[in-house]
Design a protein around this motif. Sequence first.
Motif, PDB file in Angstrom:
ATOM      1  N   ASP A 174      54.641   1.137 -76.022  1.00  0.00           N
ATOM      2  CA  ASP A 174      55.921   1.152 -76.726  1.00  0.00           C
ATOM      3  C   ASP A 174      56.532  -0.252 -76.766  1.00  0.00           C
ATOM      4  O   ASP A 174      57.088  -0.691 -77.781  1.00  0.00           O
ATOM      5  CB  ASP A 174      56.938   2.063 -76.025  1.00  0.00           C
ATOM      6  N   TYR A 177      55.661  -2.898 -79.512  1.00  0.00           N
ATOM      7  CA  TYR A 177      56.411  -2.785 -80.769  1.00  0.00           C
ATOM      8  C   TYR A 177      57.839  -3.297 -80.605  1.00  0.00           C
ATOM      9  O   TYR A 177      58.386  -3.940 -81.502  1.00  0.00           O
ATOM     10  CB  TYR A 177      56.437  -1.335 -81.261  1.00  0.00           C
ATOM     11  N   TRP A 248      53.225   3.228 -81.931  1.00  0.00           N
ATOM     12  CA  TRP A 248      54.001   1.987 -81.767  1.00  0.00           C
ATOM     13  C   TRP A 248      53.067   0.774 -81.782  1.00  0.00           C
ATOM     14  O   TRP A 248      53.352  -0.246 -82.419  1.00  0.00           O
ATOM     15  CB  TRP A 248      54.757   1.996 -80.445  1.00  0.00           C
TER      16      TRP A 248
END
Length: 405
Positions: A174, A177, A248
């Motif tokens: 995550d 991103y 992501w």
Amino acid sequence: MKQTLKDLTRKSVFLLMMLLACSGIFAKSKTKWAVNPELPMSVRMCQSEIIRNPEGWMLDFSTKLKWNYCHGLECQAFLDVYDRYGGDYLYKYVKQFADTMINENGRIYGYKKTNYNLDHVNSGKILFRLYEREKDPRYKIAMDTLRAQLASQPRTSDGGFWHKKIYPYQMWLDGIYMGSPFYAQYAATFNEPEDFADVVSQFLIIAKHTYDKKTGLYRHAWDEIKALPWSDLKTGQAPHVWGRALGWYMMAIVDALDFIPENQPGRDKMILILNDLVKILPKYQDQRTGAWYQVVDMPEREGNYLEMSCTPMYAYAIAKGVRKGYLPEKSLSIAQKAYQGILDNFIVVDDKGIVSLTRICGVAGLGGRKPYRDGSFDYYVNEIVRDNDPKGVAPFIMLCLEMER
């Protein structure tokens, strides 16, 4: 007499809808606002979201102001639609959000650098376009603030950014991103080419540590010191391939590549990672709907479900990757199948034309809060599922733009 938040919200709804009505964007029925079904789906979804959330701070089901990655994610998608189709209401909506969150001195409401939270960097991406057009120094100060966070962000021993200060020695897909596309765009916009090596290294470090040899995919996260209950004692990896985390990462690759010079060492390895993923993902794609599962590599396991944030994320990354020449043309059929499957199975349109995207995982993470997030299969498939979560809506809008090309 002081106005209540509810009074201000009602006023903002009225003013916004009057503006949109005067511009011919929406039709008005006797009871509610309607969306024109003849417009492109990307535009229809933006308009539907504005009806649901008349001001940008209301996105992500918010009841109070917060500088959150979800707000920036969706506002970014709105700007993408504005760049393609126009519509000053979209630009004004995003600008109003930015001006609500950034004061006259360029200070971001509620932001604290020393939290070293990569999630808080993502919304900074909307400021590049606002600054380019407005030349408002507040936006530049805010971007500089977020860039300064990255300059001192805690790192693993091999240079990977910690996801957050409260998650020491952890890298999450995550977080790539959340931080790296902003990092790349800042380096390109403000002529700091020496940073591109560090941008690329974030992608390659986490790939090395989260790669799952069994599936060819990437696990949700990695704990360098292997201290947490969810981390494998040998690899430090999280137990599963979570759909959105991988999404992501794929979106981060295609978005950061927009700014990384073609001759930058390691850029070719990022493209190779993307190609390898796109070769494997069809194996786990549902044949009927073209969608992917919440826990990607366990489609047959009871309780798993087709999930509408990872599905548009993968399809967007694939479609953009083909358009930009990172992926072979034949890969586009994978994205097209997913896109049509979303339209046929997971989109609901009411009698006023307002569009909803269903079956989106509301939240998932590792460790941290109570009850403890153990990264198990049961954990992932039992988190909240809801409609119109921005983590699904924004990638869907971006996917629509790719398909509408």
